[in-house]
Design a protein around this motif. Sequence first.
Motif, PDB file in Angstrom:
ATOM      1  N   GLY A 184       2.404  11.512  51.554  1.00  0.00           N
ATOM      2  CA  GLY A 184       3.216  11.568  52.754  1.00  0.00           C
ATOM      3  C   GLY A 184       4.548  12.252  52.585  1.00  0.00           C
ATOM      4  O   GLY A 184       5.149  12.713  53.564  1.00  0.00           O
ATOM      5  N   THR A 185       5.051  12.356  51.342  1.00  0.00           N
ATOM      6  CA  THR A 185       6.329  13.024  51.115  1.00  0.00           C
ATOM      7  C   THR A 185       6.197  14.537  51.194  1.00  0.00           C
ATOM      8  O   THR A 185       7.202  15.249  51.242  1.00  0.00           O
ATOM      9  CB  THR A 185       6.902  12.638  49.741  1.00  0.00           C
ATOM     10  N   ASP A 186       4.949  15.032  51.207  1.00  0.00           N
ATOM     11  CA  ASP A 186       4.695  16.467  51.295  1.00  0.00           C
ATOM     12  C   ASP A 186       3.572  16.723  52.293  1.00  0.00           C
ATOM     13  O   ASP A 186       2.668  17.512  52.042  1.00  0.00           O
ATOM     14  CB  ASP A 186       4.333  17.020  49.916  1.00  0.00           C
ATOM     15  N   SER A 187       3.638  16.028  53.436  1.00  0.00           N
ATOM     16  CA  SER A 187       2.534  16.070  54.393  1.00  0.00           C
ATOM     17  C   SER A 187       2.350  17.445  55.016  1.00  0.00           C
ATOM     18  O   SER A 187       1.229  17.860  55.309  1.00  0.00           O
ATOM     19  CB  SER A 187       2.759  15.032  55.500  1.00  0.00           C
ATOM     20  N   ALA A 188       3.437  18.179  55.234  1.00  0.00           N
ATOM     21  CA  ALA A 188       3.327  19.496  55.865  1.00  0.00           C
ATOM     22  C   ALA A 188       2.482  20.432  55.006  1.00  0.00           C
ATOM     23  O   ALA A 188       1.615  21.157  55.515  1.00  0.00           O
ATOM     24  CB  ALA A 188       4.712  20.083  56.088  1.00  0.00           C
ATOM     25  N   ALA A 189       2.718  20.404  53.699  1.00  0.00           N
ATOM     26  CA  ALA A 189       1.949  21.265  52.804  1.00  0.00           C
ATOM     27  C   ALA A 189       0.516  20.772  52.664  1.00  0.00           C
ATOM     28  O   ALA A 189      -0.415  21.563  52.509  1.00  0.00           O
ATOM     29  CB  ALA A 189       2.626  21.334  51.440  1.00  0.00           C
ATOM     30  N   SER A 190       0.322  19.449  52.748  1.00  0.00           N
ATOM     31  CA  SER A 190      -1.002  18.868  52.536  1.00  0.00           C
ATOM     32  C   SER A 190      -1.928  19.074  53.735  1.00  0.00           C
ATOM     33  O   SER A 190      -3.143  19.204  53.568  1.00  0.00           O
ATOM     34  CB  SER A 190      -0.883  17.376  52.237  1.00  0.00           C
ATOM     35  N   CYS A 191      -1.370  19.089  54.951  1.00  0.00           N
ATOM     36  CA  CYS A 191      -2.199  19.095  56.155  1.00  0.00           C
ATOM     37  C   CYS A 191      -2.341  20.462  56.811  1.00  0.00           C
ATOM     38  O   CYS A 191      -3.159  20.623  57.726  1.00  0.00           O
ATOM     39  CB  CYS A 191      -1.630  18.104  57.176  1.00  0.00           C
ATOM     40  N   GLY A 192      -1.537  21.443  56.427  1.00  0.00           N
ATOM     41  CA  GLY A 192      -1.706  22.772  56.975  1.00  0.00           C
ATOM     42  C   GLY A 192      -1.432  22.825  58.464  1.00  0.00           C
ATOM     43  O   GLY A 192      -0.350  22.497  58.928  1.00  0.00           O
ATOM     44  N   PHE A 193      -2.465  23.213  59.253  1.00  0.00           N
ATOM     45  CA  PHE A 193      -2.282  23.400  60.692  1.00  0.00           C
ATOM     46  C   PHE A 193      -2.212  22.078  61.453  1.00  0.00           C
ATOM     47  O   PHE A 193      -1.849  22.059  62.622  1.00  0.00           O
ATOM     48  CB  PHE A 193      -3.419  24.250  61.265  1.00  0.00           C
ATOM     49  N   LEU A 194      -2.558  20.961  60.817  1.00  0.00           N
ATOM     50  CA  LEU A 194      -2.491  19.669  61.492  1.00  0.00           C
ATOM     51  C   LEU A 194      -1.066  19.102  61.443  1.00  0.00           C
ATOM     52  O   LEU A 194      -0.320  19.379  60.507  1.00  0.00           O
ATOM     53  CB  LEU A 194      -3.448  18.662  60.846  1.00  0.00           C
ATOM     54  N   GLN A 195      -0.731  18.302  62.450  1.00  0.00           N
ATOM     55  CA  GLN A 195       0.551  17.605  62.467  1.00  0.00           C
ATOM     56  C   GLN A 195       0.373  16.244  61.792  1.00  0.00           C
ATOM     57  O   GLN A 195       0.065  15.262  62.448  1.00  0.00           O
ATOM     58  CB  GLN A 195       1.045  17.411  63.900  1.00  0.00           C
ATOM     59  N   CYS A 196       0.549  16.195  60.496  1.00  0.00           N
ATOM     60  CA  CYS A 196       0.440  14.931  59.774  1.00  0.00           C
ATOM     61  C   CYS A 196       1.797  14.248  59.738  1.00  0.00           C
ATOM     62  O   CYS A 196       2.815  14.905  59.527  1.00  0.00           O
ATOM     63  CB  CYS A 196      -0.052  15.152  58.348  1.00  0.00           C
ATOM     64  N   PRO A 197       1.857  12.945  59.927  1.00  0.00           N
ATOM     65  CA  PRO A 197       3.150  12.255  59.913  1.00  0.00           C
ATOM     66  C   PRO A 197       3.771  12.242  58.524  1.00  0.00           C
ATOM     67  O   PRO A 197       3.070  12.137  57.520  1.00  0.00           O
ATOM     68  CB  PRO A 197       2.797  10.837  60.369  1.00  0.00           C
ATOM     69  N   ALA A 198       5.091  12.369  58.498  1.00  0.00           N
ATOM     70  CA  ALA A 198       5.808  12.252  57.233  1.00  0.00           C
ATOM     71  C   ALA A 198       5.905  10.787  56.854  1.00  0.00           C
ATOM     72  O   ALA A 198       6.020   9.911  57.706  1.00  0.00           O
ATOM     73  CB  ALA A 198       7.202  12.857  57.360  1.00  0.00           C
ATOM     74  N   SER A 199       5.843  10.504  55.568  1.00  0.00           N
ATOM     75  CA  SER A 199       5.893   9.129  55.090  1.00  0.00           C
ATOM     76  C   SER A 199       6.377   9.126  53.650  1.00  0.00           C
ATOM     77  O   SER A 199       6.218  10.127  52.935  1.00  0.00           O
ATOM     78  CB  SER A 199       4.512   8.471  55.193  1.00  0.00           C
ATOM     79  N   ASN A 200       6.949   8.034  53.227  1.00  0.00           N
ATOM     80  CA  ASN A 200       7.386   7.926  51.834  1.00  0.00           C
ATOM     81  C   ASN A 200       6.301   7.328  50.947  1.00  0.00           C
ATOM     82  O   ASN A 200       6.566   6.909  49.828  1.00  0.00           O
ATOM     83  CB  ASN A 200       8.667   7.096  51.729  1.00  0.00           C
TER      84      ASN A 200
END
Length: 268
Positions: A89-105
Motif C-alpha cells: 500500500g505504500t507504493d500502490s500507484a506503481a503496483s496498480c498501474g491504470f487502476l486507482q488503488c488506495p494508498a495505505s501504510n
Amino acid sequence: MKRSSFPTDAPRAASSLRLTQLVRATILAGLTMAVLPSAHADVTIDFNGLPPVTLTHNDAIVSQGFNLGAYSPDPDAQAGDAVGAIIDGTDSAASCGFLQCPASNSTYATFINDGYLELTSTTPGATFGLKSFDASFLGSNAYDYPATPGFLRVQGFNADNSTVWEDYAFYAPGSEGFEFGSYNSSPLFSNAQFTSLYFFAFVCDASGDCSAFSTGLGQFAIDNITTTSLVAAPVPEPSTWLMMGAGLLGVAGAARRRKQAQASTPAV
C-alpha cells in the motif's frame, strides 16, 4: 438503487456434520455447561508479511490460521488467469498501474475482473463469524464513476449449506481517488458460525443499476478482515466437579431431612 443481485456461483462449502448432530450437541451443552460462559476470540487477517505477488485463478495462500482462495467466476477460467494481487500500500500507484488503488501504510489484497475471495479456516470443521473489515472499490483512471461506484457483497455459508449475505456500499472516490472505508458487520455475521465466507464486488452505473460477474469491472481491495470464533470457557478440574457434586449431595440430604422432620411432627 436497483440491484440485479444473486448468490455467488462459487462452490458451496462441504461439511460432514449433520444438522441433527449439531442440534443434539447444542442441547447437551446447554444441560451440562450452563454455568460455563463462552467468549469470542478475534483474529485479524491484515496480509502484512505476505510478499507482493499476483493472485491467479485457484490460488490459495495461508495467513493467520485461514486459507485465502482467489477465484474467477468465468466457467472457462484456467490456472494462471489473473484475478488480483497482494499490494504494498505504500507504493500502490506503481503496483496498480491504470487502476486507482488506495494508498495505505500496510499490505492488502486486491481482486479484479470480477474475481472473488474465499475464506476458510485451516482447522478442519472450524467455524467463524465476521466482525469487521476495510474495503475499497478499484476503478480505472479513465472512467468517471458515480457517487456509489458499487458495493461489496459478503456471503456466509453454514455447515448445513444454508447461506446469508450482507451488502456494503463502497465510498465514492475523493480528491486522491478511491480510499479504504471501515465496515462493521451486523450481529448476524459477527455471531455466526460460518464454514466459509465469500467476498465479491458489484459495480453500479450512473442510473443506479448494479451487477456482478457480468462486466469484468467488479473490483475491490480488502484489508484487516477481523473474524470471530466461539471459545468455550475452560472445563472445571476434576476436583472442582467433586466439590460441586458434594455440594449438590449436601443440598439433597438437607432437603430429605426436612421432609422427614415434617412427616414426624404430629398434627395439632
